[in-house]
Design a protein around this motif. Structure first.
Motif, PDB file in Angstrom:
ATOM      1  N   TYR A 158       1.274   4.830  17.003  1.00  0.00           N
ATOM      2  CA  TYR A 158      -0.193   4.805  16.998  1.00  0.00           C
ATOM      3  C   TYR A 158      -0.737   3.411  16.711  1.00  0.00           C
ATOM      4  O   TYR A 158      -1.872   3.256  16.271  1.00  0.00           O
ATOM      5  N   GLY A 159       0.073   2.398  16.952  1.00  0.00           N
ATOM      6  CA  GLY A 159      -0.387   1.028  16.787  1.00  0.00           C
ATOM      7  C   GLY A 159      -0.228   0.463  15.393  1.00  0.00           C
ATOM      8  O   GLY A 159      -0.682  -0.648  15.118  1.00  0.00           O
ATOM      9  N   GLY A 160       0.400   1.220  14.482  1.00  0.00           N
ATOM     10  CA  GLY A 160       0.556   0.761  13.111  1.00  0.00           C
ATOM     11  C   GLY A 160       1.858   0.017  12.883  1.00  0.00           C
ATOM     12  O   GLY A 160       2.648  -0.202  13.797  1.00  0.00           O
ATOM     13  N   ARG A 161       2.078  -0.331  11.621  1.00  0.00           N
ATOM     14  CA  ARG A 161       3.278  -1.074  11.255  1.00  0.00           C
ATOM     15  C   ARG A 161       4.400  -0.161  10.781  1.00  0.00           C
ATOM     16  O   ARG A 161       5.558  -0.584  10.709  1.00  0.00           O
ATOM     17  N   GLY A 162       4.093   1.080  10.438  1.00  0.00           N
ATOM     18  CA  GLY A 162       5.109   2.014   9.984  1.00  0.00           C
ATOM     19  C   GLY A 162       5.882   1.522   8.780  1.00  0.00           C
ATOM     20  O   GLY A 162       7.079   1.764   8.647  1.00  0.00           O
ATOM     21  N   GLU A 163       5.208   0.837   7.860  1.00  0.00           N
ATOM     22  CA  GLU A 163       5.891   0.210   6.733  1.00  0.00           C
ATOM     23  C   GLU A 163       6.251   1.198   5.629  1.00  0.00           C
ATOM     24  O   GLU A 163       7.198   0.985   4.892  1.00  0.00           O
ATOM     25  N   GLY A 164       5.462   2.235   5.445  1.00  0.00           N
ATOM     26  CA  GLY A 164       5.815   3.221   4.443  1.00  0.00           C
ATOM     27  C   GLY A 164       5.061   3.072   3.137  1.00  0.00           C
ATOM     28  O   GLY A 164       4.241   2.172   2.943  1.00  0.00           O
ATOM     29  N   HIS A 165       5.381   3.982   2.209  1.00  0.00           N
ATOM     30  CA  HIS A 165       4.635   4.085   0.958  1.00  0.00           C
ATOM     31  C   HIS A 165       5.051   3.046  -0.069  1.00  0.00           C
ATOM     32  O   HIS A 165       4.242   2.669  -0.922  1.00  0.00           O
ATOM     33  N   VAL A 166       6.281   2.567  -0.022  1.00  0.00           N
ATOM     34  CA  VAL A 166       6.665   1.479  -0.924  1.00  0.00           C
ATOM     35  C   VAL A 166       5.840   0.236  -0.612  1.00  0.00           C
ATOM     36  O   VAL A 166       5.333  -0.437  -1.512  1.00  0.00           O
ATOM     37  N   ALA A 167       5.691  -0.071   0.666  1.00  0.00           N
ATOM     38  CA  ALA A 167       4.882  -1.226   1.063  1.00  0.00           C
ATOM     39  C   ALA A 167       3.439  -1.046   0.620  1.00  0.00           C
ATOM     40  O   ALA A 167       2.804  -1.993   0.110  1.00  0.00           O
ATOM     41  N   LYS A 168       2.893   0.159   0.802  1.00  0.00           N
ATOM     42  CA  LYS A 168       1.515   0.436   0.380  1.00  0.00           C
ATOM     43  C   LYS A 168       1.375   0.277  -1.123  1.00  0.00           C
ATOM     44  O   LYS A 168       0.370  -0.260  -1.612  1.00  0.00           O
ATOM     45  N   LEU A 169       2.375   0.733  -1.855  1.00  0.00           N
ATOM     46  CA  LEU A 169       2.361   0.600  -3.312  1.00  0.00           C
ATOM     47  C   LEU A 169       2.352  -0.869  -3.724  1.00  0.00           C
ATOM     48  O   LEU A 169       1.607  -1.272  -4.627  1.00  0.00           O
ATOM     49  N   ILE A 170       3.159  -1.679  -3.069  1.00  0.00           N
ATOM     50  CA  ILE A 170       3.231  -3.100  -3.408  1.00  0.00           C
ATOM     51  C   ILE A 170       1.870  -3.765  -3.256  1.00  0.00           C
ATOM     52  O   ILE A 170       1.398  -4.480  -4.155  1.00  0.00           O
ATOM     53  N   VAL A 171       1.213  -3.535  -2.126  1.00  0.00           N
ATOM     54  CA  VAL A 171      -0.079  -4.178  -1.873  1.00  0.00           C
ATOM     55  C   VAL A 171      -1.113  -3.743  -2.909  1.00  0.00           C
ATOM     56  O   VAL A 171      -1.797  -4.577  -3.522  1.00  0.00           O
ATOM     57  N   THR A 172      -1.224  -2.440  -3.125  1.00  0.00           N
ATOM     58  CA  THR A 172      -2.240  -1.924  -4.047  1.00  0.00           C
ATOM     59  C   THR A 172      -1.951  -2.355  -5.481  1.00  0.00           C
ATOM     60  O   THR A 172      -2.853  -2.778  -6.214  1.00  0.00           O
ATOM     61  N   HIS A 173      -0.707  -2.264  -5.881  1.00  0.00           N
ATOM     62  CA  HIS A 173      -0.291  -2.633  -7.239  1.00  0.00           C
ATOM     63  C   HIS A 173      -0.566  -4.107  -7.518  1.00  0.00           C
ATOM     64  O   HIS A 173      -1.118  -4.469  -8.575  1.00  0.00           O
ATOM     65  N   GLU A 174      -0.200  -4.986  -6.587  1.00  0.00           N
ATOM     66  CA  GLU A 174      -0.389  -6.420  -6.805  1.00  0.00           C
ATOM     67  C   GLU A 174      -1.873  -6.784  -6.903  1.00  0.00           C
ATOM     68  O   GLU A 174      -2.270  -7.586  -7.756  1.00  0.00           O
ATOM     69  N   ILE A 175      -2.690  -6.208  -6.054  1.00  0.00           N
ATOM     70  CA  ILE A 175      -4.120  -6.514  -6.087  1.00  0.00           C
ATOM     71  C   ILE A 175      -4.755  -5.987  -7.370  1.00  0.00           C
ATOM     72  O   ILE A 175      -5.632  -6.631  -7.960  1.00  0.00           O
ATOM     73  N   ALA A 176      -4.297  -4.812  -7.831  1.00  0.00           N
ATOM     74  CA  ALA A 176      -4.859  -4.231  -9.051  1.00  0.00           C
ATOM     75  C   ALA A 176      -4.599  -5.086 -10.277  1.00  0.00           C
ATOM     76  O   ALA A 176      -5.333  -5.001 -11.268  1.00  0.00           O
ATOM     77  N   ARG A 177      -3.593  -5.929 -10.251  1.00  0.00           N
ATOM     78  CA  ARG A 177      -3.310  -6.801 -11.394  1.00  0.00           C
ATOM     79  C   ARG A 177      -4.441  -7.792 -11.634  1.00  0.00           C
ATOM     80  O   ARG A 177      -4.651  -8.230 -12.768  1.00  0.00           O
ATOM     81  N   VAL A 178      -5.164  -8.157 -10.579  1.00  0.00           N
ATOM     82  CA  VAL A 178      -6.258  -9.132 -10.731  1.00  0.00           C
ATOM     83  C   VAL A 178      -7.626  -8.513 -10.513  1.00  0.00           C
ATOM     84  O   VAL A 178      -8.622  -8.996 -11.042  1.00  0.00           O
ATOM     85  N   SER A 179      -7.702  -7.418  -9.739  1.00  0.00           N
ATOM     86  CA  SER A 179      -8.984  -6.752  -9.495  1.00  0.00           C
ATOM     87  C   SER A 179      -8.745  -5.260  -9.274  1.00  0.00           C
ATOM     88  O   SER A 179      -8.570  -4.813  -8.136  1.00  0.00           O
ATOM     89  N   PRO A 180      -8.752  -4.468 -10.344  1.00  0.00           N
ATOM     90  CA  PRO A 180      -8.578  -3.024 -10.184  1.00  0.00           C
ATOM     91  C   PRO A 180      -9.615  -2.401  -9.257  1.00  0.00           C
ATOM     92  O   PRO A 180      -9.301  -1.458  -8.514  1.00  0.00           O
ATOM     93  N   GLY A 181     -10.847  -2.917  -9.278  1.00  0.00           N
ATOM     94  CA  GLY A 181     -11.891  -2.371  -8.422  1.00  0.00           C
ATOM     95  C   GLY A 181     -11.598  -2.575  -6.953  1.00  0.00           C
ATOM     96  O   GLY A 181     -11.769  -1.666  -6.135  1.00  0.00           O
ATOM     97  N   LEU A 182     -11.146  -3.758  -6.601  1.00  0.00           N
ATOM     98  CA  LEU A 182     -10.820  -4.032  -5.206  1.00  0.00           C
ATOM     99  C   LEU A 182      -9.606  -3.226  -4.761  1.00  0.00           C
ATOM    100  O   LEU A 182      -9.560  -2.719  -3.638  1.00  0.00           O
ATOM    101  N   ALA A 183      -8.628  -3.074  -5.643  1.00  0.00           N
ATOM    102  CA  ALA A 183      -7.467  -2.242  -5.323  1.00  0.00           C
ATOM    103  C   ALA A 183      -7.872  -0.787  -5.156  1.00  0.00           C
ATOM    104  O   ALA A 183      -7.348  -0.081  -4.281  1.00  0.00           O
ATOM    105  N   ALA A 184      -8.822  -0.329  -5.976  1.00  0.00           N
ATOM    106  CA  ALA A 184      -9.305   1.047  -5.850  1.00  0.00           C
ATOM    107  C   ALA A 184      -9.997   1.251  -4.509  1.00  0.00           C
ATOM    108  O   ALA A 184      -9.883   2.313  -3.886  1.00  0.00           O
ATOM    109  N   GLU A 185     -10.727   0.244  -4.050  1.00  0.00           N
ATOM    110  CA  GLU A 185     -11.391   0.353  -2.756  1.00  0.00           C
ATOM    111  C   GLU A 185     -10.369   0.395  -1.620  1.00  0.00           C
ATOM    112  O   GLU A 185     -10.496   1.184  -0.683  1.00  0.00           O
ATOM    113  N   LEU A 186      -9.344  -0.440  -1.708  1.00  0.00           N
ATOM    114  CA  LEU A 186      -8.293  -0.440  -0.697  1.00  0.00           C
ATOM    115  C   LEU A 186      -7.599   0.911  -0.634  1.00  0.00           C
ATOM    116  O   LEU A 186      -7.399   1.472   0.444  1.00  0.00           O
TER     117      LEU A 186
END
Length: 407
Positions: free
Chosen positions: A60-88
């Motif tokens: 469907y045009g995606g990267r098929g990276e999976g939930h570990v990859a999603k966790l990494i992105v959200t977790h890293e952003i939340a370290r500096v901006s929980p609000g922005l990570a919550a929006e993501l």
């Protein structure tokens, strides 16, 4: 934390996220006020990097990276901006119902656009009159031939004012049976869709969190997600497979931010001629926070790893969300003791804000009491439904990730 249940490509993604944080997010901090909450700049830049649609399969045009990859992105952003990570994570959650139960027509129409960052989705379930009691939903959809007419309001919607499409769960029959709700995809610009005035909140600076009202909004039946009466399944699968891990990721980032602040404070501030960290009582408190961070990392990454492998991970996902949010609150409370009076002033310490942010992780996707209830029911074999993680995260399910192998 690098290399924990991750592969080379995961660590490459982590490096990309950290670079984005340094170049794009930190220069804009702090994200304060209504204008910051309604500013779509950063979330759209992240979407264009493909971070909203990391779990969308390549078909469907995606990267098929999976939930570990999603966790990494959200977790890293939340370290500096929980609000922005919550929006993501709210936008990531918005595509879950479409991905899990949407028709092939809807998937091919919308998933590539989400994957490429052209549009932002969100999920719209709760109402002011029902809260987290899903079968108490009063917003309705009435069928009229090949169309549906939607009326009613939805509240506490993550990313409501920046989203382009909404996955909306509505009442389509009376009563509280298992088939009383149905989900639909509703475009934000469709006639009859009105975002209500945005309100400031005390937690999650920069997070768009609002309401939408529907007035005689007509949509085609082709916009239905799943079968008629499958709305609870859309909401439940989205919450269990995406919402709980997503919120655990944000809470993990908050936990690490607490630890970072505490370590900096206790190593730089001196009392009785030596750093605070060298006082046994303080050292013990810091050790407790470190233990909370370590166990939270284990819970989050193990749950994501199991989900990517197509294993039964419902209990792990519930436990991760519950425990990490509770550990974040406990650690922030302990940090308040360590900082003392400094914690009361935003210019002196981030701890008070982090405590509010940690508390904001507890109610959504199931309050702590609901998580314990579900875990108890699972332990006793009383849960009615089959494992959501097996049903929708299994590589045997059409259109979902193949079993991970290699880099």
């Amino acid at each position: 934390m690098d290399g924990y249940l991750t592969r080379r490509r995961h660590e490459q993604l982590r490096a990309q996220v950290r670079s984005f944080i340094a170049e794009e997010i930190r220069p804009r901090l702090p994200l304060k006020g209504i204008d910051a909450r309604l500013d779509p700049t950063l979330i759209r830049r992240m979407a264009r990097k493909g971070w909203v649609g990391l779990t969308i399969p390549k078909a469907y045009g995606g990267r098929g990276e999976g939930h570990v990859a999603k966790l990494i992105v959200t977790h890293e952003i939340a370290r500096v901006s929980p609000g922005l990570a919550a929006e993501l994570q709210a936008c990531q959650l918005g595509l879950a119902g479409l991905l899990n139960l949407g028709s092939e027509h809807l998937k091919h129409k919308w998933l590539p656009r989400i994957a490429h960052g052209e549009i932002l989705p969100t999920i719209t379930v709760t109402g002011r009159d029902s809260g987290s009691h899903i079968k108490g939903i009063t917003a309705t959809a009435h069928r009229d031939g090949d169309e549906w007419t939607i009326n009613g309001g939805k509240a506490w919607i993550g990313a409501s004012h920046v989203a382009d499409i909404h996955c909306v769960v509505l009442r389509t029959s009376e009563g509280t049976g298992d088939d009383c709700l149905t989900a639909f995809l509703v475009e934000a610009e469709r006639e009859g869709v009105q975002p209500l005035q945005h309100q400031e909140s005390v937690a999650l600076e920069g997070f768009s969190f609002g309401e939408v009202h529907f007035t005689n909004c007509r949509i085609p039946d082709a916009n239905r997600i799943g079968d008629v009466g499958e709305g609870e399944a859309v909401a439940s699968s989205s919450s269990i497979l995406y919402g709980r891990l997503n919120l655990g990721a944000v809470a993990l980032g908050i936990l690490e931010a607490i630890l970072d602040a505490v370590v900096q404070h206790t190593t730089q501030r001196h009392l009785y001629g030596k750093p605070l960290i060298k006082h046994p009582v303080v050292n013990d408190q810091v050790g407790k926070i470190q233990a909370n961070v370590t166990s939270a990392r284990m819970l989050a990454y193990m749950a994501a790893h199991l989900l990517d492998r197509g294993e039964d991970a419902d209990a792990e996902l519930m436990t991760a969300k519950y425990q990490i949010a509770e550990q974040a609150v406990a650690s922030a409370t302990l940090a308040m003791e360590i900082f003392g009076a400094y914690s009361l002033f935003p210019d002196e310490s981030p701890i008070a804000q982090l405590l509010l942010d940690a508390h904001a992780m507890r109610p959504p996707a199931g309050t702590p009491g609901i998580q314990r209830l579900r875990l108890g029911q699972q332990a006793a074999g009383l849960l009615k439904s089959d494992s959501w993680s097996r049903r929708f995260a299994s590589p045997r399910h059409s259109g979902v990730l193949a079993r991970l192998s290699g880099d």
